[in-house]
Write a protein that holds these residues in place. Structure first.
Motif, PDB file in Angstrom:
ATOM      1  N   LEU A  35       7.878 -28.694  47.866  1.00  0.00           N
ATOM      2  CA  LEU A  35       7.671 -30.128  47.669  1.00  0.00           C
ATOM      3  C   LEU A  35       8.834 -30.919  48.257  1.00  0.00           C
ATOM      4  O   LEU A  35       8.631 -31.952  48.904  1.00  0.00           O
ATOM      5  CB  LEU A  35       7.506 -30.458  46.186  1.00  0.00           C
ATOM      6  CG  LEU A  35       6.180 -30.046  45.555  1.00  0.00           C
ATOM      7  CD1 LEU A  35       6.228 -30.252  44.052  1.00  0.00           C
ATOM      8  CD2 LEU A  35       5.032 -30.835  46.161  1.00  0.00           C
ATOM      9  N   ASP A  36      10.043 -30.437  48.048  1.00  0.00           N
ATOM     10  CA  ASP A  36      11.222 -31.108  48.577  1.00  0.00           C
ATOM     11  C   ASP A  36      11.167 -31.168  50.107  1.00  0.00           C
ATOM     12  O   ASP A  36      11.473 -32.210  50.700  1.00  0.00           O
ATOM     13  CB  ASP A  36      12.487 -30.388  48.106  1.00  0.00           C
ATOM     14  CG  ASP A  36      13.737 -31.196  48.355  1.00  0.00           C
ATOM     15  OD1 ASP A  36      13.735 -32.414  48.066  1.00  0.00           O
ATOM     16  OD2 ASP A  36      14.733 -30.615  48.830  1.00  0.00           O
ATOM     17  N   ALA A  37      10.755 -30.089  50.725  1.00  0.00           N
ATOM     18  CA  ALA A  37      10.655 -30.056  52.191  1.00  0.00           C
ATOM     19  C   ALA A  37       9.612 -31.056  52.684  1.00  0.00           C
ATOM     20  O   ALA A  37       9.849 -31.783  53.665  1.00  0.00           O
ATOM     21  CB  ALA A  37      10.299 -28.648  52.665  1.00  0.00           C
ATOM     22  N   SER A  43       9.921 -38.636  54.471  1.00  0.00           N
ATOM     23  CA  SER A  43      10.986 -39.643  54.487  1.00  0.00           C
ATOM     24  C   SER A  43      11.505 -39.901  55.901  1.00  0.00           C
ATOM     25  O   SER A  43      12.109 -40.945  56.152  1.00  0.00           O
ATOM     26  CB  SER A  43      12.132 -39.236  53.568  1.00  0.00           C
ATOM     27  OG  SER A  43      12.875 -38.186  54.136  1.00  0.00           O
ATOM     28  N   LEU A  44      11.289 -38.980  56.814  1.00  0.00           N
ATOM     29  CA  LEU A  44      11.755 -39.147  58.189  1.00  0.00           C
ATOM     30  C   LEU A  44      10.826 -40.021  59.020  1.00  0.00           C
ATOM     31  O   LEU A  44      11.182 -40.434  60.121  1.00  0.00           O
ATOM     32  CB  LEU A  44      11.919 -37.774  58.857  1.00  0.00           C
ATOM     33  CG  LEU A  44      12.972 -36.865  58.221  1.00  0.00           C
ATOM     34  CD1 LEU A  44      12.956 -35.491  58.886  1.00  0.00           C
ATOM     35  CD2 LEU A  44      14.353 -37.489  58.306  1.00  0.00           C
TER      36      LEU A  44
END
Length: 77
Positions: A35-37, A43-44
């Motif tokens: 999920l973090d990835a 976000s990028l």
């Protein structure tokens, strides 16, 4: 666009024996990292579609829930 997979229900932490707890903890940590990835990937981007905004909100909530479960399992080990 990628779809998020429906989360599998995890066994309750209180019902698991110690070896099972380690496997569950490992699975939860892996899901949290995935999920973090994906959140980092989103976000990028300069802008998100409404679907991606929704996906991001759902993933953030899921990530927090996983963090809580990881903390409970880590504390009980």
């Amino acid at each position: 666009m990628e779809r998020t997979q429906a989360a599998e229900p995890e066994p309750r932490a209180t019902a698991a024996s110690p070896p099972d707890q380690a496997a569950i903890l490992e699975k939860l940590v892996r899901q949290h990292r995935e999920l973090d990835a994906r959140l980092t990937e989103l976000s990028l981007r300069p802008a998100l579609s409404p679907t991606e905004e929704f996906e991001r909100a759902v993933m953030k909530k899921r990530k927090l829930a996983l963090k809580d479960r990881i903390a409970v399992l880590s504390a009980s080990s």
